[in-house]
Write a protein that holds these residues in place. Structure first.
Motif, PDB file in Angstrom:
ATOM      1  N   GLU A 114       0.446  -1.172   0.135  1.00 24.23           N
ATOM      2  CA  GLU A 114      -0.440  -0.583   0.572  1.00 24.23           C
ATOM      3  C   GLU A 114       0.938   1.026   0.025  1.00 24.23           C
ATOM      4  OE1 GLU A 114      -2.334  -0.874   3.863  1.00 24.23           O
ATOM      5  OE2 GLU A 114      -3.060  -2.786   2.219  1.00 24.23           O
ATOM      6  N   ASN A 115       1.814   1.349   0.820  1.00 24.56           N
ATOM      7  CA  ASN A 115       3.121   3.191   0.879  1.00 24.56           C
ATOM      8  C   ASN A 115       3.170   2.566  -0.993  1.00 24.56           C
ATOM      9  OD1 ASN A 115       6.004   3.176   1.030  1.00 24.56           O
ATOM     10  ND2 ASN A 115       4.720   4.102   2.781  1.00 24.56           N
ATOM     11  N   PHE A 116       3.859   1.790  -0.890  1.00 26.93           N
ATOM     12  CA  PHE A 116       4.188   1.822  -2.078  1.00 26.93           C
ATOM     13  C   PHE A 116       3.763   2.374  -3.516  1.00 26.93           C
ATOM     14  CE2 PHE A 116       6.553   0.297  -6.484  1.00 26.93           C
ATOM     15  CZ  PHE A 116       7.173   0.468  -6.627  1.00 26.93           C
ATOM     16  N   TYR A 125       1.186  10.258  -1.371  1.00 28.60           N
ATOM     17  CA  TYR A 125       0.153  11.049  -0.537  1.00 28.60           C
ATOM     18  C   TYR A 125       1.228  11.493   0.866  1.00 28.60           C
ATOM     19  CZ  TYR A 125      -3.251  13.095   2.432  1.00 28.60           C
ATOM     20  OH  TYR A 125      -4.439  13.276   3.335  1.00 28.60           O
ATOM     21  N   HIS A 126       2.212  10.373   0.764  1.00 27.45           N
ATOM     22  CA  HIS A 126       3.624  10.614   2.587  1.00 27.45           C
ATOM     23  C   HIS A 126       4.359  11.045   1.784  1.00 27.45           C
ATOM     24  CE1 HIS A 126       3.852   6.954   0.090  1.00 27.45           C
ATOM     25  NE2 HIS A 126       5.614   7.218   0.732  1.00 27.45           N
ATOM     26  N   CYS A 127       4.547  11.019   0.361  1.00 22.76           N
ATOM     27  CA  CYS A 127       5.494  11.882   0.261  1.00 22.76           C
ATOM     28  C   CYS A 127       6.548  12.841   0.592  1.00 22.76           C
ATOM     29  CB  CYS A 127       6.164  11.736  -1.787  1.00 22.76           C
ATOM     30  SG  CYS A 127       6.203   9.769  -2.316  1.00 22.76           S
ATOM     31  N   ILE A 153       7.612  11.968   3.901  1.00 20.62           N
ATOM     32  CA  ILE A 153       8.789  11.246   4.345  1.00 20.62           C
ATOM     33  C   ILE A 153      10.179  11.410   3.400  1.00 20.62           C
ATOM     34  CG2 ILE A 153       7.109  10.409   5.973  1.00 20.62           C
ATOM     35  CD1 ILE A 153       7.564   8.281   4.726  1.00 20.62           C
ATOM     36  N   HIS A 154       9.592  11.856   2.027  1.00 19.41           N
ATOM     37  CA  HIS A 154      10.763  11.565   1.447  1.00 19.41           C
ATOM     38  C   HIS A 154      11.741  13.016   1.084  1.00 19.41           C
ATOM     39  CE1 HIS A 154      10.097   7.227   1.221  1.00 19.41           C
ATOM     40  NE2 HIS A 154       8.876   7.425   0.608  1.00 19.41           N
ATOM     41  N   PRO A 155      12.366  13.593   1.481  1.00 16.70           N
ATOM     42  CA  PRO A 155      12.682  14.982   0.960  1.00 16.70           C
ATOM     43  C   PRO A 155      13.857  14.530  -0.283  1.00 16.70           C
ATOM     44  CG  PRO A 155      13.859  14.648   3.075  1.00 16.70           C
ATOM     45  CD  PRO A 155      12.740  13.210   3.476  1.00 16.70           C
ATOM     46  N   ARG A 194      17.438   5.649   1.351  1.00 18.10           N
ATOM     47  CA  ARG A 194      16.669   6.330   2.205  1.00 18.10           C
ATOM     48  C   ARG A 194      15.257   6.064   1.689  1.00 18.10           C
ATOM     49  NH1 ARG A 194      20.409  12.181   2.932  1.00 18.10           N
ATOM     50  NH2 ARG A 194      22.062  10.849   2.142  1.00 18.10           N
ATOM     51  N   VAL A 195      14.797   6.106   0.465  1.00 17.41           N
ATOM     52  CA  VAL A 195      13.173   6.213   0.069  1.00 17.41           C
ATOM     53  C   VAL A 195      12.912   5.015   1.045  1.00 17.41           C
ATOM     54  CG1 VAL A 195      11.283   5.064  -1.811  1.00 17.41           C
ATOM     55  CG2 VAL A 195      13.266   7.551  -1.418  1.00 17.41           C
ATOM     56  N   ASN A 196      13.465   3.645   0.892  1.00 19.87           N
ATOM     57  CA  ASN A 196      12.832   2.352   1.551  1.00 19.87           C
ATOM     58  C   ASN A 196      12.917   2.503   3.440  1.00 19.87           C
ATOM     59  OD1 ASN A 196      12.639   1.003  -0.636  1.00 19.87           O
ATOM     60  ND2 ASN A 196      15.100  -0.202  -0.927  1.00 19.87           N
ATOM     61  N   GLN A 204      12.906   5.198   4.660  1.00 17.21           N
ATOM     62  CA  GLN A 204      12.548   5.681   5.273  1.00 17.21           C
ATOM     63  C   GLN A 204      10.565   5.667   5.007  1.00 17.21           C
ATOM     64  OE1 GLN A 204      13.147   9.179   2.379  1.00 17.21           O
ATOM     65  NE2 GLN A 204      14.403   9.714   3.665  1.00 17.21           N
ATOM     66  N   ASP A 205      10.225   4.703   3.883  1.00 18.21           N
ATOM     67  CA  ASP A 205       8.998   3.870   3.882  1.00 18.21           C
ATOM     68  C   ASP A 205       8.723   3.053   5.264  1.00 18.21           C
ATOM     69  OD1 ASP A 205       7.775   5.478   1.864  1.00 18.21           O
ATOM     70  OD2 ASP A 205       8.752   3.660   0.180  1.00 18.21           O
ATOM     71  N   PHE A 206      10.348   2.009   5.097  1.00 21.70           N
ATOM     72  CA  PHE A 206       9.853   0.769   5.861  1.00 21.70           C
ATOM     73  C   PHE A 206       9.987   1.806   7.649  1.00 21.70           C
ATOM     74  CE2 PHE A 206      12.574  -1.527   2.941  1.00 21.70           C
ATOM     75  CZ  PHE A 206      10.909  -1.534   1.684  1.00 21.70           C
TER      76      PHE A 206
HETATM   77 FE    FE Z   1       7.817   6.044   0.213  1.00 22.63          FE
END
Ligand code: FE
Ligand code: FES
Length: 375
Positions: free
Chosen positions: A200-202, A206-208, A211-213, A326-328, A330-332
């Protein structure tokens, strides 16, 4: 009478117990991961005859080896004598055969039972019937895909066709020549979260912005909250000031030979159900394979693939690796923050999907259908 404008409908998510219930997890293992094609290992990891790797697929351990003629073979990792696990190591290399560590039954690299202590004294033992149980295997994108179903679904339709459908063009994926690329880096993540939270996160962005600067610096449209996966065939465009898909926007490598102008300076993301994610950028491909281990635990292996000459030259791939690492991370971390709350009374009836997440509803419907009708 006047009507007040309403906001677009919000859709409910799955209820919290779908992410914690061991019984439901078992059903998902049986009805999803043991029935569909799963991306198991990278073929080049098993370079020489006798090389093997074991991977957890559904509730089984699957053993993948390269035989004497150079072909990959997959088997259930279970000795046919008294059921001991044949290979307890995750990877290794044998010379000619696989020997069970319990009573030394020995199988060749095609799974045939070739020796056992006192075999001559057991005339009743039908060796041909006691070979390792073979598992269907296909190679695609440089990976071995396996399927535990008695009658596997069409690989062409459910894997190759499904990926092409996401990209809107059957040739788009071929242009990256993924099967010819070399491994630049692999990182394995032990994520304390249910596999569906990771999918779902992948699927959403909406979260980018939150949490993903680093990612939104390179792909500014992601800060708007719409993921590349919201649209068929859409590639997110690199920021004007980004020279490459790297953690600091510095230049990457030359584009892969097949990439056309329309795909250049763009990022594409594809989910191949049930457990593979592909990220495509002009100079490399990132492949995630997900292995659900428990209702609240998932192993994710992530490979960064580059042109063989880039890897052979010893070029520094760390800036492009670091961006998605970093994306991983942040997502995890977000998934792990969500997992404990799935047991909360606050989430007994689930949460909501905002409009930019509506396509996740189709994923939930798919999971529910898989569990429901047993196919
Ligand atoms: Fe993400
Ligand atoms: Fe494998 Fe006995 S269980 S040889």
């Amino acid at each position: 009478m006047t009507t007040t404008p309403t906001s677009p409908t919000l859709i409910a998510t799955l209820a919290g117990h779908h992410y914690t219930d061991p019984g439901l997890f078992r059903q998902e293992q049986e009805k999803i991961f043991e029935r569909l094609w799963c991306c198991a290992v990278r073929a080049a990891d098993l370079e020489r005859p006798g090389a093997f790797r074991t991977v957890p697929i559904g509730r089984e351990s699957v053993l993948i080896t390269r035989n004497r003629s150079g072909a990959l073979r997959a088997f259930l990792n279970v000795c046919r004598h008294r059921g001991a696990q044949l290979c307890t190591d995750e990877s290794g290399e044998v010379r000619r055969s696989l020997q069970c560590p319990y009573h030394a039954w020995t199988y060749d690299l095609d799974g045939r039972l070739v020796a056992a202590p006192n075999l001559r004294k057991m005339p009743d033992l039908d060796r041909t019937a006691r070979g390792l149980v073979a598992v269907p295997l296909r190679e695609w994108l440089g990976y071995a895909w396996v399927c535990l179903a008695d009658q596997p679904p069409s690989f062409e339709e459910t894997v190759i066709g499904a990926a092409a459908e996401r990209l809107g063009d059957a040739a788009a994926l071929d242009r990256y020549g993924t099967e010819r690329l070399a491994l630049g880096k692999r990182i394995t993540y032990d994520v304390r979260a249910n596999w569906k939270l990771i999918v779902e996160n992948f699927m959403e962005c909406y979260h980018c912005a939150t949490i993903h600067p680093e990612l939104t610096e390179v792909l500014p449209e992601f800060a708007e909250g719409l993921a590349a996966q919201c649209y068929v065939g859409h590639g997110a465009e690199f920021a004007e000031e980004a020279a490459g898909f790297t953690v600091d926007g510095s230049a990457g490598f030359g584009r892969l030979p097949g990439i056309e102008d329309a795909q250049d300076r763009r990022y594409y993301a594809v989910t191949v159900r049930p457990q593979t994610f592909l990220n495509l950028v002009p100079d490399h491909v990132i492949v995630h394979r997900m292995f659900p281990m428990a209702a609240d635990r998932t192993r994710v292996e992530c490979d960064w693939l580059y042109l063989p000459e880039v890897v052979a030259s010893g070029a520094d791939v760390s800036r492009s690796v670091e961006l998605f690492h970093r994306v991983n991370a942040q997502d995890f971390a977000a998934c792990e923050r969500t997992q404990p709350a799935m047991d909360s009374r606050a989430y007994r009836d689930g949460g909501v999907l905002v409009p930019s997440e509506h396509h996740i509803g189709a994923f939930h419907a798919w999971v529910t259908a898989c569990l429901g009708d047993g196919r």
